[in-house]
Scaffold this motif. Structure first.
Motif, PDB file in Angstrom:
ATOM      1  N   GLN A 172       1.007  -1.249   0.004  1.00 37.24           N
ATOM      2  CA  GLN A 172      -0.249  -0.003   0.009  1.00 37.24           C
ATOM      3  C   GLN A 172       1.097   1.249  -0.009  1.00 37.24           C
ATOM      4  O   GLN A 172       1.238   1.762   1.023  1.00 37.24           O
ATOM      5  N   PRO A 173       1.492   1.454  -1.047  1.00 35.89           N
ATOM      6  CA  PRO A 173       2.340   2.814  -1.264  1.00 35.89           C
ATOM      7  C   PRO A 173       1.984   4.071  -1.121  1.00 35.89           C
ATOM      8  O   PRO A 173       0.947   4.237  -1.149  1.00 35.89           O
ATOM      9  N   ILE A 174       2.858   4.944  -0.619  1.00 40.24           N
ATOM     10  CA  ILE A 174       2.340   6.257  -0.296  1.00 40.24           C
ATOM     11  C   ILE A 174       3.098   7.205  -1.250  1.00 40.24           C
ATOM     12  O   ILE A 174       4.397   7.073  -1.610  1.00 40.24           O
ATOM     13  N   GLU A 175       2.659   8.009  -1.710  1.00 39.84           N
ATOM     14  CA  GLU A 175       3.232   9.159  -2.624  1.00 39.84           C
ATOM     15  C   GLU A 175       4.029  10.116  -1.578  1.00 39.84           C
ATOM     16  O   GLU A 175       3.772  10.570  -0.519  1.00 39.84           O
ATOM     17  N   ILE A 176       5.341  10.416  -2.080  1.00 43.45           N
ATOM     18  CA  ILE A 176       6.085  11.086  -1.284  1.00 43.45           C
ATOM     19  C   ILE A 176       5.614  12.763  -0.876  1.00 43.45           C
ATOM     20  O   ILE A 176       6.032  12.978   0.259  1.00 43.45           O
ATOM     21  N   LYS A 177       4.935  12.987  -1.444  1.00 48.42           N
ATOM     22  CA  LYS A 177       4.269  14.416  -1.119  1.00 48.42           C
ATOM     23  C   LYS A 177       3.339  14.230   0.108  1.00 48.42           C
ATOM     24  O   LYS A 177       3.441  15.193   0.820  1.00 48.42           O
ATOM     25  N   SER A 178       2.658  13.104   0.014  1.00 49.35           N
ATOM     26  CA  SER A 178       1.765  12.903   1.316  1.00 49.35           C
ATOM     27  C   SER A 178       2.691  12.553   2.476  1.00 49.35           C
ATOM     28  O   SER A 178       2.341  13.234   3.670  1.00 49.35           O
ATOM     29  N   LEU A 179       3.698  11.966   2.436  1.00 48.08           N
ATOM     30  CA  LEU A 179       4.723  11.662   3.361  1.00 48.08           C
ATOM     31  C   LEU A 179       5.092  13.053   4.021  1.00 48.08           C
ATOM     32  O   LEU A 179       5.350  13.287   5.167  1.00 48.08           O
ATOM     33  N   THR A 180       5.673  13.839   3.121  1.00 49.25           N
ATOM     34  CA  THR A 180       6.451  14.874   3.487  1.00 49.25           C
ATOM     35  C   THR A 180       5.404  16.013   4.280  1.00 49.25           C
ATOM     36  O   THR A 180       5.624  16.740   5.308  1.00 49.25           O
ATOM     37  N   GLU A 253       5.029 -14.127  -2.797  1.00 45.60           N
ATOM     38  CA  GLU A 253       3.815 -13.188  -2.742  1.00 45.60           C
ATOM     39  C   GLU A 253       3.477 -12.752  -1.311  1.00 45.60           C
ATOM     40  O   GLU A 253       2.471 -12.784  -0.867  1.00 45.60           O
ATOM     41  N   ILE A 254       4.524 -11.944  -0.698  1.00 43.00           N
ATOM     42  CA  ILE A 254       4.262 -11.452   0.619  1.00 43.00           C
ATOM     43  C   ILE A 254       3.697 -10.227   0.786  1.00 43.00           C
ATOM     44  O   ILE A 254       3.697  -9.241  -0.220  1.00 43.00           O
ATOM     45  N   ASP A 255       2.455 -10.336   1.454  1.00 43.52           N
ATOM     46  CA  ASP A 255       1.671  -9.106   1.600  1.00 43.52           C
ATOM     47  C   ASP A 255       2.029  -8.217   2.673  1.00 43.52           C
ATOM     48  O   ASP A 255       1.939  -8.574   3.912  1.00 43.52           O
ATOM     49  N   SER A 256       2.698  -7.181   2.467  1.00 41.03           N
ATOM     50  CA  SER A 256       3.328  -6.146   3.348  1.00 41.03           C
ATOM     51  C   SER A 256       1.885  -5.606   4.012  1.00 41.03           C
ATOM     52  O   SER A 256       2.380  -4.454   4.718  1.00 41.03           O
ATOM     53  N   THR A 257       0.656  -5.565   3.508  1.00 36.72           N
ATOM     54  CA  THR A 257      -0.320  -4.867   4.152  1.00 36.72           C
ATOM     55  C   THR A 257      -1.116  -5.733   5.321  1.00 36.72           C
ATOM     56  O   THR A 257      -1.997  -5.089   5.837  1.00 36.72           O
ATOM     57  N   ARG A 258      -0.713  -6.718   5.583  1.00 32.60           N
ATOM     58  CA  ARG A 258      -1.508  -7.664   6.527  1.00 32.60           C
ATOM     59  C   ARG A 258      -0.842  -7.880   7.759  1.00 32.60           C
ATOM     60  O   ARG A 258       0.000  -8.334   8.056  1.00 32.60           O
ATOM     61  N   PHE A 259      -1.255  -6.660   8.570  1.00 29.14           N
ATOM     62  CA  PHE A 259      -0.854  -6.598  10.082  1.00 29.14           C
ATOM     63  C   PHE A 259      -1.888  -6.042  10.966  1.00 29.14           C
ATOM     64  O   PHE A 259      -2.719  -5.223  10.194  1.00 29.14           O
ATOM     65  N   LYS A 260      -2.026  -6.134  12.060  1.00 27.68           N
ATOM     66  CA  LYS A 260      -3.350  -5.917  12.794  1.00 27.68           C
ATOM     67  C   LYS A 260      -2.970  -4.515  13.710  1.00 27.68           C
ATOM     68  O   LYS A 260      -3.795  -3.886  14.058  1.00 27.68           O
ATOM     69  N   GLU A 261      -1.674  -3.824  13.698  1.00 24.68           N
ATOM     70  CA  GLU A 261      -1.567  -2.784  14.588  1.00 24.68           C
ATOM     71  C   GLU A 261      -2.381  -1.493  13.774  1.00 24.68           C
ATOM     72  O   GLU A 261      -2.304  -1.460  12.452  1.00 24.68           O
ATOM     73  N   ASN A 262      -2.542  -0.589  14.420  1.00 28.23           N
ATOM     74  CA  ASN A 262      -3.278   0.712  13.853  1.00 28.23           C
ATOM     75  C   ASN A 262      -2.555   1.332  12.542  1.00 28.23           C
ATOM     76  O   ASN A 262      -1.371   1.116  12.488  1.00 28.23           O
ATOM     77  N   LYS A 263      -3.260   1.422  11.749  1.00 30.61           N
ATOM     78  CA  LYS A 263      -2.745   2.135  10.388  1.00 30.61           C
ATOM     79  C   LYS A 263      -3.346   3.342  10.220  1.00 30.61           C
ATOM     80  O   LYS A 263      -4.522   3.744  10.468  1.00 30.61           O
ATOM     81  N   ILE A 264      -2.329   3.973   9.646  1.00 38.60           N
ATOM     82  CA  ILE A 264      -2.856   5.532   9.357  1.00 38.60           C
ATOM     83  C   ILE A 264      -2.515   5.449   7.641  1.00 38.60           C
ATOM     84  O   ILE A 264      -1.565   5.344   7.289  1.00 38.60           O
ATOM     85  N   LYS A 265      -3.718   5.728   7.226  1.00 34.62           N
ATOM     86  CA  LYS A 265      -3.769   6.007   5.498  1.00 34.62           C
ATOM     87  C   LYS A 265      -3.561   7.313   5.099  1.00 34.62           C
ATOM     88  O   LYS A 265      -4.165   8.377   5.582  1.00 34.62           O
ATOM     89  N   LEU A 266      -2.538   7.511   4.214  1.00 32.40           N
ATOM     90  CA  LEU A 266      -2.245   8.934   3.595  1.00 32.40           C
ATOM     91  C   LEU A 266      -2.768   9.089   2.372  1.00 32.40           C
ATOM     92  O   LEU A 266      -2.711   7.930   1.574  1.00 32.40           O
TER      93      LEU A 266
END
Length: 266
Positions: A172-180, A253-266
């Protein structure tokens, strides 16, 4: 306000430096020129960093091999934190990886990032766990950061079509402008959480990213479906692939989005 950006020459660090200098005074820190630990020059090096109001640690080696690589990835963040501790108003932001939450990532980079987090004292640091980062320009994924691997592959001119693993790892990639923008808000925020698991709003597989860029480049593609291949891989080889940060990981096919900790979507 003075901000030290450690690892300013890397992909994320260089973009942060470019954007944040519009509103802040930036101090650029290169750990490759760091003096030997235990020397007076090293103490002066650290003192120069902690004079800043905000310290952002972007430094990290994706393929650590040397003692210095592991020191930068694992030891330096906690060493720096100890030096900052007596300064109540200094904000320390440490960039980590979302990989630390995914048990299937056992490569040296992911392990070193886990170790770095374990050595940091909670509530005295802000940890940002990052997914895949890319930049858009006029809606087009740019030839930068991790995307360069795909662009370089598609730039091989003599190939009539371009085979690619399907579907490959999921992000679930992030656009670098959103990160900044998010980091800018943290800098100005009086109170922040200790830990942020950042993700983008949409899931994308390796194939998704590849096909988007292939369309931009007007290249013909070929899907290499891995369902049959995965069944043939013995357990010992699967474990080996998990330890190696290379293209073979995408077969699993490792899914790097499958984790239970709180997620913040940008």
């Amino acid at each position: 306000m003075v901000i030290s950006i450690i690892g300013y020459s890397g992909y994320i660090g260089s973009y942060l430096e470019k954007e944040l200098k519009k509103n802040f005074t930036i101090k650029k820190i290169n750990l490759r020129k760091m003096p030997d630990q235990g020397t007076k020059n090293f103490d002066n090096f650290i003192t120069n960093i902690i004079k800043s109001n905000v310290i952002i640690n972007c430094a990290g080696n994706l393929n650590p091999k040397t003692k210095k690589d592991f020191f930068i990835n694992e030891e330096f963040p906690s060493l720096l934190q100890k030096s900052i501790n007596f300064k109540k108003n200094t904000k320390f932001i440490h960039l980590s990886s979302i990989n630390v939450l995914i048990k299937d990532f056992n490569d040296l980079y992911s392990i070193s990032k886990r170790h770095a987090e374990q050595k940091l004292v909670k509530k005295k640091v802000i940890i940002l766990r990052l997914p895949l980062i890319y930049r858009l320009k006029k809606g087009v994924i740019q030839n930068e950061g991790s995307m360069r691997i795909i662009y370089n592959y598609l730039n091989i001119n003599f190939m009539p079509f371009y085979p690619m693993i399907y579907p490959g790892n999921t992000f679930q990639p992030i656009e670098i402008k959103s990160l900044t923008h998010f980091i800018s808000k943290l800098i100005n925020k009086k109170k922040s959480k200790y830990l942020y698991n950042l993700i983008g709003k949409q899931k994308k597989s390796l194939w998704d990213l590849f096909s988007i860029i292939a369309t931009i480049k007007k290249k013909k593609t070929l899907k290499l479906k891995t369902n049959f291949i995965k069944k043939l891989i013995p357990k010992f080889l699967r474990n080996y692939i998990k330890k190696e940060k290379n293209f073979l990981q995408h077969i699993l096919e490792i899914d790097s989005t499958r984790f239970k900790e709180n997620k913040i979507k940008l």
